[in-house]
Every structure is written in C-alpha cells, then in structure tokens.
Design a protein around this motif. Sequence first.
Motif, short mmCIF file in Angstrom:
data_model
loop_
_atom_site.label_atom_id
_atom_site.label_comp_id
_atom_site.label_asym_id
_atom_site.label_seq_id
_atom_site.Cartn_x
_atom_site.Cartn_y
_atom_site.Cartn_z
N LYS A 104 0.85 -1.20 0.00
CA LYS A 104 0.00 0.00 0.00
C LYS A 104 0.89 1.25 0.00
CE LYS A 104 -3.32 -2.39 3.00
NZ LYS A 104 -4.06 -2.34 4.30
N PRO A 105 0.37 2.37 -0.45
CA PRO A 105 1.18 3.60 -0.42
C PRO A 105 1.72 3.92 0.98
CG PRO A 105 -0.73 3.94 -1.80
CD PRO A 105 -0.90 2.58 -1.17
N GLU A 106 0.97 3.58 2.01
CA GLU A 106 1.43 3.86 3.37
C GLU A 106 2.59 2.97 3.82
OE1 GLU A 106 -1.72 3.30 2.34
OE2 GLU A 106 -2.85 2.14 3.84
N ASP A 107 2.94 1.99 3.00
CA ASP A 107 4.12 1.18 3.29
C ASP A 107 5.41 1.86 2.80
OD1 ASP A 107 2.18 -1.69 2.38
OD2 ASP A 107 2.69 -1.02 4.41
N THR A 108 5.27 2.95 2.11
CA THR A 108 6.43 3.68 1.60
C THR A 108 7.30 4.16 2.76
OG1 THR A 108 5.32 4.41 -0.41
CG2 THR A 108 7.18 5.73 0.35
N ALA A 109 8.57 3.75 2.73
CA ALA A 109 9.50 4.09 3.81
C ALA A 109 10.88 3.52 3.47
CB ALA A 109 9.02 3.49 5.13
N ILE A 110 11.84 3.88 4.29
CA ILE A 110 13.14 3.20 4.24
C ILE A 110 13.06 2.05 5.25
CG2 ILE A 110 15.62 3.39 4.58
CD1 ILE A 110 15.37 6.36 3.93
N TYR A 111 13.44 0.88 4.80
CA TYR A 111 13.37 -0.32 5.64
C TYR A 111 14.76 -0.72 6.12
CZ TYR A 111 8.46 -1.00 4.51
OH TYR A 111 7.10 -0.84 4.41
N TYR A 112 14.84 -1.02 7.39
CA TYR A 112 16.09 -1.39 8.04
C TYR A 112 15.94 -2.72 8.78
CZ TYR A 112 16.90 3.69 7.75
OH TYR A 112 17.04 5.00 7.33
N CYS A 113 17.05 -3.43 8.90
CA CYS A 113 17.05 -4.61 9.77
C CYS A 113 17.99 -4.33 10.94
CB CYS A 113 17.49 -5.85 9.01
SG CYS A 113 19.20 -5.81 8.45
N ASN A 114 17.74 -5.00 12.02
CA ASN A 114 18.59 -4.93 13.20
C ASN A 114 18.10 -5.99 14.17
OD1 ASN A 114 20.46 -3.98 15.22
ND2 ASN A 114 20.28 -1.94 14.32
N THR A 115 18.71 -6.07 15.30
CA THR A 115 18.24 -7.00 16.32
C THR A 115 16.90 -6.52 16.85
OG1 THR A 115 19.51 -5.81 17.96
CG2 THR A 115 20.56 -7.74 16.97
N GLY A 116 16.26 -7.38 17.64
CA GLY A 116 14.96 -7.04 18.18
C GLY A 116 14.99 -5.81 19.08
N PRO A 117 13.84 -5.21 19.32
CA PRO A 117 13.78 -3.93 20.03
C PRO A 117 14.25 -3.98 21.48
CG PRO A 117 11.58 -4.82 19.70
CD PRO A 117 12.51 -5.67 18.90
N THR A 118 14.30 -5.14 22.10
CA THR A 118 14.77 -5.23 23.49
C THR A 118 16.20 -5.73 23.56
OG1 THR A 118 13.90 -7.48 23.75
CG2 THR A 118 12.43 -5.65 24.33
N SER A 119 16.85 -5.89 22.42
CA SER A 119 18.22 -6.38 22.37
C SER A 119 19.20 -5.25 22.13
CB SER A 119 18.37 -7.42 21.24
OG SER A 119 17.46 -8.48 21.40
#
Length: 116
Positions: free
Chosen positions: A86-101
């Motif tokens: 969807k248009p609202e998926d427009t973004a820069i996508y990043y990977c990293n460890t989980g949010p509590t790590s």
Amino acid sequence: QVQLKESGGGLVQTGGSLRLSCVDSGSIISFNNMAWYRQAPGKQRDLVASITLGGSTNYADSVKGRFTIAKNSAKNTLYLQMNSLKPEDTAIYYCNTGPTSYQYDWGQGTQVTVSS
C-alpha cells in the motif's frame, strides 16, 4: 566491524510485492532475535516485524497478513516478504536485532516506494 546491509527495495504499484534481504557480516542473525523496522519521511522509525531465535514471529498490526519475516541463519540473511503493498508502506526499511536487544549500527536501509 559488524555490518548489516539491506537490499531489495524499489518502486512498485499498489498491490505489488517485494522481497527485502538483510545480510550481516558477523553472524548477528544466528545469535539474536531479529527485526525489520521502517521509517517514513518525517516520522520515527517503527518496528514492522520480528523473529526470535526459535523462529517465532510477530508483526505490526498494519502489516499482519501481508508481510512475512523469515531467516536463513546458514546464510546470515534475514528476509521480509511484502505482499499487497500500500502507499502507506512507503519508507526506508532497516534490519537490526529485536527492540529489546543490543542494537548494532544501523545500515543505510533500502527504500520502498509504493505508488497509488
């Protein structure tokens, strides 16, 4: 220095699909819970999907049923299959460890643009 490198983004029409990949240079994926994040222009970086060491997955409500996170530890690669974009998926996508790590240095990300 451990690096995370995202790829696979691009320009697609509404309803299209993309498969993002994230390769790490230091076996991060093999030993950590991992996640995909995205940042739209003028907005904060948000969690999109996560996967534990055991393979359990979790998704933001906005992408449930459309995105699938997966990993291949042998290849040090994390994936994000994105369908019904969807248009609202427009973004820069990043990977990293989980949010509590502990989080490593962010890569450059990969741009996803969905046209209406």
